[in-house]
Design an enzyme around this catalytic site. Sequence first.
Site, short mmCIF file in Angstrom:
data_model
loop_
_atom_site.label_atom_id
_atom_site.label_comp_id
_atom_site.label_asym_id
_atom_site.label_seq_id
_atom_site.Cartn_x
_atom_site.Cartn_y
_atom_site.Cartn_z
N ASP A 40 0.84 -1.21 0.00
CA ASP A 40 0.00 0.00 0.00
C ASP A 40 0.87 1.25 0.00
OD1 ASP A 40 -2.00 -1.76 0.29
OD2 ASP A 40 -2.77 -0.97 2.18
N ALA A 41 1.92 1.20 0.85
CA ALA A 41 2.77 2.39 1.02
C ALA A 41 3.45 2.75 -0.30
CB ALA A 41 3.80 2.11 2.10
N TYR A 89 2.43 1.96 -3.31
CA TYR A 89 1.40 2.44 -4.23
C TYR A 89 1.09 3.92 -3.96
CZ TYR A 89 -3.14 2.79 -6.51
OH TYR A 89 -4.18 3.19 -7.30
N SER A 147 -37.99 -10.87 -19.59
CA SER A 147 -38.51 -10.40 -18.31
C SER A 147 -39.72 -11.25 -17.93
CB SER A 147 -38.89 -8.93 -18.41
OG SER A 147 -39.88 -8.80 -19.37
N LEU A 148 -40.37 -10.90 -16.85
CA LEU A 148 -41.48 -11.72 -16.36
C LEU A 148 -42.79 -10.97 -16.49
CD1 LEU A 148 -39.78 -12.89 -13.06
CD2 LEU A 148 -40.43 -14.40 -14.93
N LYS A 203 -38.62 -12.25 -5.46
CA LYS A 203 -38.17 -11.48 -6.63
C LYS A 203 -37.26 -10.39 -6.07
CE LYS A 203 -39.85 -9.29 -10.81
NZ LYS A 203 -39.18 -8.00 -10.76
N GLU A 215 -29.38 -12.02 -9.97
CA GLU A 215 -29.60 -10.62 -9.63
C GLU A 215 -28.45 -10.09 -8.78
OE1 GLU A 215 -32.31 -9.65 -11.09
OE2 GLU A 215 -33.10 -7.86 -10.10
N CYS A 242 -36.66 33.52 -11.05
CA CYS A 242 -36.96 32.80 -9.81
C CYS A 242 -35.75 31.95 -9.41
CB CYS A 242 -38.18 31.89 -10.01
SG CYS A 242 -38.49 30.85 -8.57
S1 IVH Z 1 -36.51 -15.22 -13.48
C1 IVH Z 1 -37.12 -15.76 -17.98
N1 IVH Z 1 -36.26 -15.01 -10.88
O1 IVH Z 1 -36.98 -9.78 -12.39
C2 IVH Z 1 -37.28 -15.33 -16.59
N2 IVH Z 1 -36.13 -13.04 -12.17
O2 IVH Z 1 -39.15 -8.94 -14.25
C3 IVH Z 1 -36.11 -14.64 -16.06
N3 IVH Z 1 -35.69 -11.03 -10.87
O3 IVH Z 1 -35.08 -9.36 -15.30
C4 IVH Z 1 -36.29 -14.04 -14.74
N4 IVH Z 1 -35.59 -12.00 -8.91
O4 IVH Z 1 -33.89 -9.12 -13.07
C5 IVH Z 1 -36.29 -14.36 -12.06
N5 IVH Z 1 -36.01 -14.97 -8.58
C6 IVH Z 1 -36.04 -14.34 -9.74
C7 IVH Z 1 -35.85 -12.95 -9.82
C8 IVH Z 1 -35.90 -12.34 -11.06
C9 IVH Z 1 -35.49 -10.86 -9.55
C10 IVH Z 1 -35.70 -9.96 -11.87
C11 IVH Z 1 -34.80 -10.18 -13.06
C12 IVH Z 1 -35.68 -10.08 -14.27
C13 IVH Z 1 -36.86 -9.36 -13.73
C14 IVH Z 1 -38.09 -9.75 -14.52
#
Ligand code: IVH
Length: 712
Positions: A54-55, A57, A103-104, A139, A197, A461
């Site tokens: 560290d020193a 650096y 996504s879900l 989630k 995640e 303002c």
């Molecule tokens: S499954 C094809 N499981 O939620 C399905 N997603 O709204 C893929 N997320 O983009 C997603 N926890 O970022 C899954 N236990 C979990 C999750 C999860 C968070 C997020 C993820 C995804 C978003 C979808």
Amino acid sequence: MSKTDNNRDQALLAAKAVSALDEAEALVELARLAAEIADHDVLYHQKDAPEISDATYDALRTRNEAIETRFPSLVREDSPSLKVGAAPASAFEKIVHRVSMLSLGNVFDEEGVRDFLERIRRFLGLDQTDELAFTAEPKIDGLSITLRYEGGKLVQAATRGDGYEGENVTANVRTISDIPKEIETCGVPDPLEVRGEIYMSRSAFQTLNEEQLRRGDRPFANPRNAAAGSLRQLDSSITASRPLRFFAYGWGEVGALPAETQGEAYEKLRAWGFPLNLLIKLTRSAEEMLATYRDIESDRSGLDYDIDGVVYKLDRLDLQERLGFVSRSPRWAVAHKFPAEKATTVLRDIEIQVGRTGSLTPVAKLEPVTVGGVVVQNATLHNEDEIERKDVRIGDTVIIQRAGDVIPQILEPVTEKRPKGAKRFVFPDTCPACGSHAVREVDERTGKRNVVRRCTGGLICPAQRVERLKHFVSRNSFDIEGLGEKSIQELYDDGIIQSPQQIFTLAEEDAKREEKLAEREGWGKLSAQKLFASIEDRRGVKLDRFIFALGIRHMGGITGRLLARTYGTAENFLKAMRAASGARESEAFAELENIDGIGPTAAAALADFFGEPRNVDVVEALLQKVTPQELEAVDQTSPVSGKTVVFTGTLEKMTRSEAKARAERLGAKVSGSVSKNTDYVVAGPGAGSKLKNAKELGVAVLSEDEWLELIA
Ligand code: IVH
């Protein structure tokens, strides 16, 4: 840095005294130091293998700074003094996902869950008695990441991006200790893409925000933003200093997955070294799914990380395969979202905040209360009609709600608890910041009074000016690091920065000023230098951010991007806006209004803004100091690059926004109306006047399938 003093350290420091260097030697020495320090940053932050103490650096960095102080004109663009512990950085490279990151779909109640099950049964041709198992898991409210392992080594990490293409954040991800950098090769598929995640714990988020405030940097709104901001750092050492965590929940491209169910796959992932959430459960009926949902919901406030629902995934992988996807979500999984969190507290007072466009917003000052792990002291009351409608009085006990990262809001007063002295709030008709009249405009078309009362003071303002400046430097605008809301307020109050262009002469003026920025309370040499460097860096801001930064009403990030794509350069944009502000009948105004996604309100706001000469002066003055960059060309090899497309009627294979996003990614401009400049009209069932116009003008008309074939 590890404490490994060795001969190498001595050798590095055995250099000529700074006072004895001439300019040519200093030039060479600064280049050597920049390279040397950058190498050690990589060894330390990315390879976990420091080679000097560290020193030593610190001594290298001190020497670099001492030389720079003697020869200020030689400061390099990549000087280590401009980045604290910086690793080499460039903008993130784009990565096309081999398997899209989807996504879900969401459901919000029991009925939604039952419908989801019913859809699956119908699709698979099962009846009510056939048992279906689902994993139920929290989630996590963070950001998704895909981690690619080849030969057992982490070779790439990418963000989700738009699901098709993300950003390469490998260097930063390597700094996250939860994520294995190497996994066993025996019995593990190759390649293996693990998805999950990245998140920040609530406790780490609180600590980080306290530090941010102490340093005068902007605090993050919530743990998710903090995690995203920390991951998307160009400097990996910053990511390394932020306590990011990871939970795995799925996979992308995988050699051969040794599992038949989601649950088994989770066990494998756990065995290979990936962290899995401990609340994951296997459920075998709607009742069990709902019971798990309620359990997780009741655990929610005690968890040290944010979750925003429960995800159910069909356990059998063969059935997942059969079900596939609809638009961008799997048919076999769904997110059961939690309702917004609520709490009860006392309304102490109501204050009026003046926004950057002059809007007067009543802000509730509350007895601090914890909602969903975050202490809330302020909530919005929206506008004066809302206060009246809800009959909220000062002193009332009120129910507040916080959902995601939106500002907490007051739902209603608990009238049974109303104290005797509870006071009605009288909404002011003058601006509390500048005393100008505050009025509610009347909508020309509907004749209705706008709900928002606005200060008429405009640029006189101070509140509006300060808010505009805060917006100008904020993360989605110029993103000037080291210039937080508090600093802007102070520098404004002291007359140092009162208009945006003064930000770009800050260093120059500072050199002339008696009291230097570095000497101000809360500042220091390093933070001043860092700020100057970050300002320099932002002179080449992207055009969409430049437009967004102007803080024009009804202009968001997406509108900024649309305008930047349409007009290309700042000069073209300014020219077109001046022309559009002249007359609503002008061709320039029509062109503006026709950009798909702009519309009459935003177009009118732009025309109003550029119709005010003082605003044009500010933009012109700014353009003397900054050179906004054109957005990167989108795929120019695509057959629709540069073409103008209009979608009309019902699309059956994708949503309108998906179609639009895809077309734009391929370099096409999407317009809302058909003109002689239109290249293609994509018409689905129910297309009406636009299709008729296209035929009259001889514009090529495609069906949805023909369009998909064209862009395939
Ligand atoms: S499954 C094809 N499981 O939620 C399905 N997603 O709204 C893929 N997320 O983009 C997603 N926890 O970022 C899954 N236990 C979990 C999750 C999860 C968070 C997020 C993820 C995804 C978003 C979808």
